[in-house]
Design a protein around this motif. Structure first.
Motif, short mmCIF file in Angstrom:
data_model
loop_
_atom_site.label_atom_id
_atom_site.label_comp_id
_atom_site.label_asym_id
_atom_site.label_seq_id
_atom_site.Cartn_x
_atom_site.Cartn_y
_atom_site.Cartn_z
N GLY B 41 47.10 49.45 41.61
CA GLY B 41 46.19 48.30 41.41
C GLY B 41 47.02 47.03 40.97
O GLY B 41 47.57 46.82 39.99
N GLY B 42 47.09 46.20 41.81
CA GLY B 42 48.21 44.79 41.72
C GLY B 42 47.06 43.63 41.38
O GLY B 42 47.33 42.57 41.84
N SER B 72 44.66 40.14 45.33
CA SER B 72 43.60 39.90 46.38
C SER B 72 42.28 40.43 46.02
O SER B 72 41.46 40.31 46.85
CB SER B 72 44.11 40.73 47.60
N GLY B 73 42.48 41.01 44.79
CA GLY B 73 40.89 41.55 44.46
C GLY B 73 40.32 40.41 43.62
O GLY B 73 40.41 39.26 43.64
N ASN B 74 39.57 41.15 42.30
CA ASN B 74 38.66 40.13 41.67
C ASN B 74 39.35 39.15 40.87
O ASN B 74 38.88 38.23 40.62
CB ASN B 74 37.87 40.98 40.55
N THR B 79 35.18 33.32 38.42
CA THR B 79 34.72 32.07 37.99
C THR B 79 35.76 31.51 36.61
O THR B 79 35.45 30.42 36.01
CB THR B 79 33.35 31.91 37.53
N GLU B 208 48.60 51.48 49.73
CA GLU B 208 47.27 52.00 49.19
C GLU B 208 47.42 53.64 48.68
O GLU B 208 48.06 54.53 49.40
CB GLU B 208 46.15 52.24 50.17
N VAL B 209 47.01 54.01 47.32
CA VAL B 209 47.15 55.20 47.08
C VAL B 209 46.17 56.08 47.61
O VAL B 209 44.88 55.63 47.42
CB VAL B 209 47.03 55.12 45.25
N ALA B 237 44.38 50.91 37.36
CA ALA B 237 43.73 49.48 37.16
C ALA B 237 42.98 49.25 38.59
O ALA B 237 43.40 48.15 38.97
CB ALA B 237 44.43 48.76 36.56
N VAL B 238 42.08 49.64 39.00
CA VAL B 238 41.75 49.17 40.51
C VAL B 238 40.13 48.49 40.37
O VAL B 238 39.60 48.19 41.44
CB VAL B 238 41.54 50.26 41.36
N SER B 241 37.17 49.50 42.86
CA SER B 241 37.35 50.64 43.43
C SER B 241 37.50 51.89 42.59
O SER B 241 38.00 52.80 43.09
CB SER B 241 38.69 50.43 44.38
N LEU B 260 29.25 40.69 42.81
CA LEU B 260 28.84 39.42 42.23
C LEU B 260 29.25 38.44 43.01
O LEU B 260 30.40 38.47 43.58
CB LEU B 260 29.70 39.47 40.87
N GLN B 261 28.61 37.39 43.10
CA GLN B 261 28.91 36.30 43.90
C GLN B 261 29.10 35.15 43.16
O GLN B 261 28.94 34.88 41.78
CB GLN B 261 27.60 35.72 44.75
N TRP B 337 31.41 33.18 47.63
CA TRP B 337 31.81 34.54 47.98
C TRP B 337 31.77 35.66 47.24
O TRP B 337 30.77 35.27 46.45
CB TRP B 337 33.66 34.45 48.02
N CYS B 366 33.19 45.27 34.66
CA CYS B 366 31.95 44.63 34.82
C CYS B 366 32.26 43.19 35.35
O CYS B 366 33.16 43.09 36.41
CB CYS B 366 31.00 44.54 33.70
N GLY B 369 36.05 40.70 33.13
CA GLY B 369 37.15 41.28 32.94
C GLY B 369 38.29 40.35 33.02
O GLY B 369 39.44 40.47 32.60
C1 FAD Z 1 32.71 36.69 41.61
C2 FAD Z 1 33.33 37.03 40.36
C3 FAD Z 1 33.31 36.19 39.26
C4 FAD Z 1 33.86 36.77 38.11
N1 FAD Z 1 33.98 35.78 37.08
C5 FAD Z 1 34.49 36.17 35.79
C6 FAD Z 1 34.67 35.26 34.73
O1 FAD Z 1 34.03 34.02 34.81
N2 FAD Z 1 35.20 35.72 33.63
C7 FAD Z 1 35.77 36.94 33.55
O2 FAD Z 1 36.40 37.16 32.46
N3 FAD Z 1 35.71 37.72 34.47
C8 FAD Z 1 35.01 37.32 35.48
N4 FAD Z 1 34.67 38.32 36.62
C9 FAD Z 1 35.53 39.82 36.50
C10 FAD Z 1 36.99 39.82 36.42
O3 FAD Z 1 37.41 39.01 37.83
C11 FAD Z 1 37.36 41.38 36.83
O4 FAD Z 1 36.78 41.91 35.86
C12 FAD Z 1 38.83 41.53 36.70
O5 FAD Z 1 39.54 40.81 37.73
C13 FAD Z 1 39.31 42.98 37.06
O6 FAD Z 1 40.57 43.46 36.90
P1 FAD Z 1 41.61 43.06 37.87
O7 FAD Z 1 42.33 41.54 37.81
O8 FAD Z 1 42.63 43.85 37.59
O9 FAD Z 1 41.03 43.44 39.37
P2 FAD Z 1 41.39 43.30 40.87
O10 FAD Z 1 42.09 41.98 41.04
O11 FAD Z 1 40.38 43.39 41.81
O12 FAD Z 1 42.34 44.19 40.96
C14 FAD Z 1 42.37 45.80 41.63
C15 FAD Z 1 43.53 45.92 42.65
O13 FAD Z 1 43.37 47.33 42.77
C16 FAD Z 1 43.64 47.45 44.18
N5 FAD Z 1 43.18 48.73 44.62
C17 FAD Z 1 42.22 49.04 44.87
N6 FAD Z 1 42.21 50.51 45.50
C18 FAD Z 1 43.39 50.61 45.41
C19 FAD Z 1 44.13 51.96 45.96
N7 FAD Z 1 43.68 53.00 46.37
N8 FAD Z 1 45.51 51.82 45.89
C20 FAD Z 1 46.39 50.73 45.65
N9 FAD Z 1 45.68 49.52 45.23
C21 FAD Z 1 44.29 49.70 45.30
C22 FAD Z 1 42.92 46.27 44.92
O14 FAD Z 1 43.39 45.83 46.16
C23 FAD Z 1 42.93 45.06 43.84
O15 FAD Z 1 44.03 44.22 44.18
C24 FAD Z 1 34.44 37.83 37.90
C25 FAD Z 1 34.50 39.04 38.95
C26 FAD Z 1 33.71 38.42 40.23
C27 FAD Z 1 33.86 39.25 41.41
#
Ligand code: FAD
Lengths: 94, 419
Positions: B41-42, B72-74, B79, B208-209, B237-238, B241, B260-261, B337, B366, B369
């Motif tokens: 998870g990047g 490309s994820g959250n 916000t 992709e794993v 850390a996905v 997913s 979540l939008q 989005w 949730c 994060g």
């Molecule tokens: C609309 C929205 C608003 C939000 N607002 C806030 C806010 O204001 N404040 C706040 O604190 N949090 C907020 N959050 C929550 C926060 O964005 C997430 O909790 C946090 O980004 C999650 O951690 P991450 O950055 O590692 O996730 P992500 O960026 O989603 O990273 C996970 C990655 O894992 C990759 N992945 C998945 N499966 C696989 C696989 N099988 N193999 C390889 N890679 C894989 C995905 O492609 C993705 O890039 C919001 C979320 C959303 C959707």
């Protein structure tokens, strides 16, 4: 999303509240052997599939019946809906 | 690899030379057959974990495997609100640790993540809510964070444009955390990616794993869309997913994936000084440095992996916004989005070992994060490197549900769409 209510026809999903996985219909027996582990699984663990999901929706702003809706979590397509009571009767014959 | 430092001086020099001297922020390496540690998870958390593993915990031979592109994820969909205004002892010290890391992040990474401590105000609409926020403010102070209880008059000075005399939900005051604010979400991902890459971490994109390989109950590698990769330890850390990926290891989680939008308007002159949250509905808003009003509200409320939501929630969020500050009715919505969030059964995250030796899990963030990114990466790196939980994250155990030690800020019970 439109939910095809088996008695009322297509209804807006906004009329419903969502509970979750329809496995919640199969509540474990609290007196059975291993009830603690069974309840942990029942209350907290979810399959959370990406794809077809059977789930409980309550027609709160409607006829107040519980439905088991089959829906694709990847596309939000609704594939069917049944009264939860019918599902319970079928899956757990007494 | 040589990394050139960013500085004001360099910016001027490049500007004078037509910006031809900039180089890519990270390499784009082919995956090696073997690593000591593989992070899956990047997103923000995976990249931060890799960075701290290399920088603080002296680990080498690390890869981050990302199925799409970095960020490309959250991490690129949220916000951007950062804050440490939680109540419960298992949460608040962790988020305050994160806030302290945010405060030094840009110096540490030598990267402009646009961390802006413009303050957050949670609005109060009733006497009971004031009592609850007073208690929360005290919990924040006890954890070493900052908190200020604002009267209605204080608020009128700071944010005169609110609908103070709404018949149903009059505004009676607020709880402010001046050190909270926003950060540029992509910038955070890019900063950690550049930092990790410079320390020798391989950031492997489009990888992709698809499975885990174990030997005698211990992890020994992963299957990927680019072939098998051996690994001594694997950290997941996905985010949204989590359920899908952990199912590959045969594990079911106390997590549901929901959508979540978020929304942004056209760019406007500065109107909103910090972050505001409506205490009578679920609505939060801030203004980006580009001028767009960035806001959001509740999750849609049903299991989803669709990365898009439906109109009823759009209506609900916009109604809350209009109730709180009618002036936003004049702004035009530019984009909306959705992102798939990993809603846990108590609304709090998990950073822990798993029943598979050498396989570690970080998830259940949730909708909140992003603010946790630095501390989550730090604590996860600590766990993976030392085998012991970091003090700030010691409550985030996977077995807390079975033990009855849930961390439920909302008091909503095991119902993810209510947290
Ligand atoms: C609309 C929205 C608003 C939000 N607002 C806030 C806010 O204001 N404040 C706040 O604190 N949090 C907020 N959050 C929550 C926060 O964005 C997430 O909790 C946090 O980004 C999650 O951690 P991450 O950055 O590692 O996730 P992500 O960026 O989603 O990273 C996970 C990655 O894992 C990759 N992945 C998945 N499966 C696989 C696989 N099988 N193999 C390889 N890679 C894989 C995905 O492609 C993705 O890039 C919001 C979320 C959303 C959707």
């Amino acid at each position: 999303m439109l939910i095809p209510h088996p008695l009322l026809g297509p209804r807006d999903a906004q009329e419903f509240t969502y509970l979750g996985d329809a496995r919640l219909l199969a509540r474990p027996d609290g007196m059975a052997e291993g009830a603690e582990a069974a309840f942990y699984d029942y209350v907290y663990l979810r399959n959370n599939p990406a794809g077809v999901h059977r789930e409980l929706w309550f027609h709160e702003h409607g006829d107040r019946s519980w439905l088991v809706v089959t829906r694709d979590t990847l596309t939000h397509d609704i594939l069917g809906a049944e009264l939860a009571t019918d599902v319970v009767r079928r899956e757990r014959p007494r | 690899m040589r990394v050139s430092k960013f500085s004001g001086f360099r910016l001027v020099r490049e500007a004078l030379r037509g910006h031809r001297g900039w180089t890519p922020l990270w390499r784009n390496p082919e995956p090696q057959p073997t690593y000591d540690i593989v992070i899956v998870g990047g997103g923000g958390h995976g990249l931060a974990t890799a960075y701290y593993l290399a920088k603080v915990f002296g680990q080498t031979r690390i890869a981050v495997l990302e199925k799409g592109w970095l960020g490309s994820g959250n991490v690129g969909r949220n916000t951007t609100i950062i804050r440490s205004n939680y109540l419960l002892p298992g949460n608040q010290p962790f988020y305050e640790f994160s806030m302290k890391l945010w405060e030094n992040l840009e110096q540490d990474l030598n990267f402009n993540a646009m961390v802006s401590q413009r303050g957050i105000i949670n609005l109060i609409h009733s006497d009971a809510q004031r009592d609850a926020y007073r208690r929360r403010g005290n919990a924040m102070l006890l954890s070493g964070a900052d908190a200020r209880l604002l009267s209605r008059e204080d608020l009128r000075d700071l944010v005169p444009f609110l609908n103070y005399d709404d018949a149903r939900f009059p505004i009676r005051g607020g709880l402010m955390q001046p050190r909270a604010g926003t950060a540029r979400h992509d910038g955070v991902a890019w900063g950690y990616a550049r930092g990790a890459d410079a320390l020798g971490v391989d950031l492997v994109q489009n990888c992709e794993v698809t499975g885990f390989r174990t030997r005698d109950g211990r992890i020994c590698g992963v299957e990927t869309s680019r072939g098998p990769i051996d690994a001594g330890k694997v950290g997941i850390a996905v985010a949204g997913s989590s359920g899908r990926v952990m199912a590959l290891a045969g594990l079911r989680l106390p997590i549901e994936s929901h959508v979540l939008q978020a929304f942004v308007t056209e760019g406007l002159k500065p109107v909103i000084p910090g972050v505001l949250t409506f205490g009578a509905g679920h609505f939060y808003i801030s203004q980006s440095d580009k001028g767009g009003l960035v806001f959001g509200g509740d999750i849609d409320g049903y299991n989803s992996y669709a990365q898009r939501g439906n109109l009823p929630v759009v209506e609900d969020v916009v109604e809350s916004g209009m109730a709180l500050m009618p002036m936003i009715g004049r702004a035009r919505l530019l984009r909306s989005w959705g992102g798939v969030v990993d809603m846990s059964m108590d609304g709090s995250p998990i950073i822990d070992r798993t029943p598979v030796d050498g396989l570690y899990f970080n998830g259940g963030w949730c909708y909140g994060g992003f603010k946790a990114t630095p501390a989550s990466g730090y604590a996860f790196a600590h766990l993976i490197a030392t085998g012991r939980p970091h003090a700030s994250a010691a409550a985030y155990r996977l077995d807390r549900f079975a033990r009855g030690h849930v961390i439920d800020e909302r008091g909503a019970g095991a119902q993810p769409n209510l947290h």
